[in-house]
Design a protein around this motif. Structure first.
Motif, short mmCIF file in Angstrom:
data_model
loop_
_atom_site.label_atom_id
_atom_site.label_comp_id
_atom_site.label_asym_id
_atom_site.label_seq_id
_atom_site.Cartn_x
_atom_site.Cartn_y
_atom_site.Cartn_z
N TYR A 206 0.84 -1.21 0.00
CA TYR A 206 0.00 0.00 0.00
C TYR A 206 0.88 1.26 0.00
O TYR A 206 0.66 2.19 -0.77
CB TYR A 206 -0.93 -0.02 1.23
N LEU A 208 3.97 1.54 -0.94
CA LEU A 208 4.72 1.64 -2.21
C LEU A 208 3.80 2.15 -3.33
O LEU A 208 4.14 3.11 -4.02
CB LEU A 208 5.30 0.26 -2.57
N GLU A 209 2.65 1.49 -3.47
CA GLU A 209 1.76 1.83 -4.60
C GLU A 209 1.22 3.25 -4.51
O GLU A 209 0.89 3.86 -5.52
CB GLU A 209 0.58 0.84 -4.67
N ASN A 210 1.14 3.75 -3.29
CA ASN A 210 0.62 5.12 -3.13
C ASN A 210 1.72 6.16 -3.01
O ASN A 210 1.47 7.31 -2.64
CB ASN A 210 -0.34 5.18 -1.94
N GLY A 211 2.95 5.73 -3.32
CA GLY A 211 4.05 6.68 -3.48
C GLY A 211 4.61 7.27 -2.20
O GLY A 211 5.27 8.31 -2.23
N TYR A 212 4.39 6.61 -1.05
CA TYR A 212 4.93 7.18 0.20
C TYR A 212 6.44 6.95 0.32
O TYR A 212 7.14 7.74 0.92
CB TYR A 212 4.22 6.56 1.41
N ALA A 213 6.92 5.85 -0.24
CA ALA A 213 8.37 5.55 -0.20
C ALA A 213 8.61 4.46 -1.23
O ALA A 213 7.66 3.82 -1.69
CB ALA A 213 8.76 5.07 1.20
N ASP A 214 9.88 4.26 -1.62
CA ASP A 214 10.13 3.16 -2.57
C ASP A 214 10.41 1.86 -1.79
O ASP A 214 10.51 1.87 -0.56
CB ASP A 214 11.21 3.52 -3.59
N HIS A 215 10.54 0.76 -2.53
CA HIS A 215 10.62 -0.55 -1.85
C HIS A 215 11.86 -0.66 -0.97
O HIS A 215 11.82 -1.25 0.11
CB HIS A 215 10.57 -1.70 -2.87
N ILE A 265 0.77 -4.13 -8.43
CA ILE A 265 2.22 -4.28 -8.65
C ILE A 265 2.63 -5.76 -8.64
O ILE A 265 3.52 -6.17 -9.39
CB ILE A 265 3.02 -3.45 -7.63
#
Ligand SMILES: NC(=O)c1ccc[n+]([C@@H]2O[C@H](COP(=O)([O-])OP(=O)(O)OC[C@H]3O[C@@H](n4cnc5c(N)ncnc54)[C@H](O)[C@@H]3O)[C@@H](O)[C@H]2O)c1
Length: 293
Positions: A206, A208-215, A265
């Protein structure tokens, strides 16, 4: 069947899990046949186990004799004929219910009547499989963790059809191969560890997909702030992103709830064949020796 009667083990499926489970059993002194429909997978399993064992000898964790003895206990075979005298079967094939049900039907016909038939499924409870056999009381889950050569814990799950004797023999068997068993008194899809882990993975995806931080950043928080030995994305690469995908598809098929579908993803990675370490690319990229590039 009592533990003293267990002499020969069959492990079906020689992929990530089956190959190492077979070696754990062989190191535990059992005679083991590792079976797969794919000759290529059996060859790969043998090579990979040789590599693992050589590294353990080098590090002084195992002696050459222990490794030699374990390999003498282990047969690699693509033929189901080798299964006519086994006492305990551990199925570790693809995480698809219908394929597992077909296999258990065959196993019920081929293996001796006394043999215990266990599934290493990450999530499917054995009651979804046991009814294709004439021995449901001898069917249970015996769930190893990845990498099976290293991870100490094994979940044994007793279904409503599983006899007390089968559950106890499975628990005792796990102890005899130097692992720590936990017996679930009743079955629940995903068992204990993966249910807890699933919540963590969902939240990581969630974010990652919503752009809060990368993996990489999310993994870093889990390892450095929560002290987890491995981050959720590195772990998905290790277990195989297709495994995560099939687990969620299975849950979706059971519930019919769209929210249970694999995240976009995960679907995209599976479509692109980016399954993690085994394909050289997942969330991270790996070199030939499966080390992060
Ligand atoms: N990968 C993990 O981290 C992990 C951890 C615990 C449990 N599991 C479970 O273990 C099982 C295997 O997972 P894996 O990651 O080792 O899969 P994998 O894809 O690495 O290996 C599966 C193997 O099964 C073989 N196979 C398929 N159908 C077969 C059949 N009918 N007869 C014989 N062989 C057959 C394939 O050729 C392949 O070699 C799954 O049920 C999975 O849920 C996986």
């Amino acid at each position: 069947m009592r533990i003293e009667q267990v002499k020969k083990i069959a492990v079906i499926g020689s992929g990530t899990m089956g190959s190492q489970i077979a070696m754990v059993c062989a190191l535990g002194g059992y005679s083991v046949v590792l079976n797969d429909i794919s000759d290529e997978s059996l060859v790969k399993a043998k090579q990979s186990l040789q590599g693992h064992m050589n590294r353990r000898i080098k590090k002084g964790r195992l002696t050459e004799k222990q490794v030699h003895d374990a390999f003498s206990n282990l047969t690699f075979s693509a033929s189901l004929d080798e299964l006519t005298d086994v006492d305990f079967v551990i199925e570790a094939i693809v995480e698809k219910l219908e394929v597992k049900r077909d296999l258990f039907k065959k196993l019920d016909e081929i293996t001796p009547k006394h043999a215990i038939l266990a599934t290493n499924s990450s999530t499917i409870v054995s009651s979804k499989i046991a009814d294709v056999t004439k021995r449901p009381e001898k069917v249970c889950n015996v769930h190893f963790f990845n990498p099976a050569l290293v991870m100490e814990l094994v979940e044994v799950v007793r279904g409503p059809h599983t006899s007390e004797e089968t559950a106890q023999t499975a628990v005792e068997f796990v102890k005899r191969i130097q692992k720590t068993p936990v017996l679930l008194k009743k079955e629940i899809s995903g068992f204990i560890a993966n249910r807890i882990l699933g919540k963590l993975m969902d939240e990581a995806v969630y974010l990652l997909e919503n752009g809060y931080a990368d993996h990489e950043e999310i993994d870093l928080v889990c390892t450095k702030a929560l002290n987890h030995p491995i981050g959720p994305f590195a772990l998905m690469d290790l277990t195989g992103i297709d495994v995560t995908y099939f687990v969620r598809m299975q849950r979706y098929q059971e519930s019919g709830n769209e929210a249970d579908m694999p995240a976009s993803i995960i679907q995209e990675k599976v479509r692109n064949g980016e399954l993690g370490r085994k394909t050289g690319k997942g969330f991270y990229t790996y070199d030939e020796s499966k080390v992060k590039a």
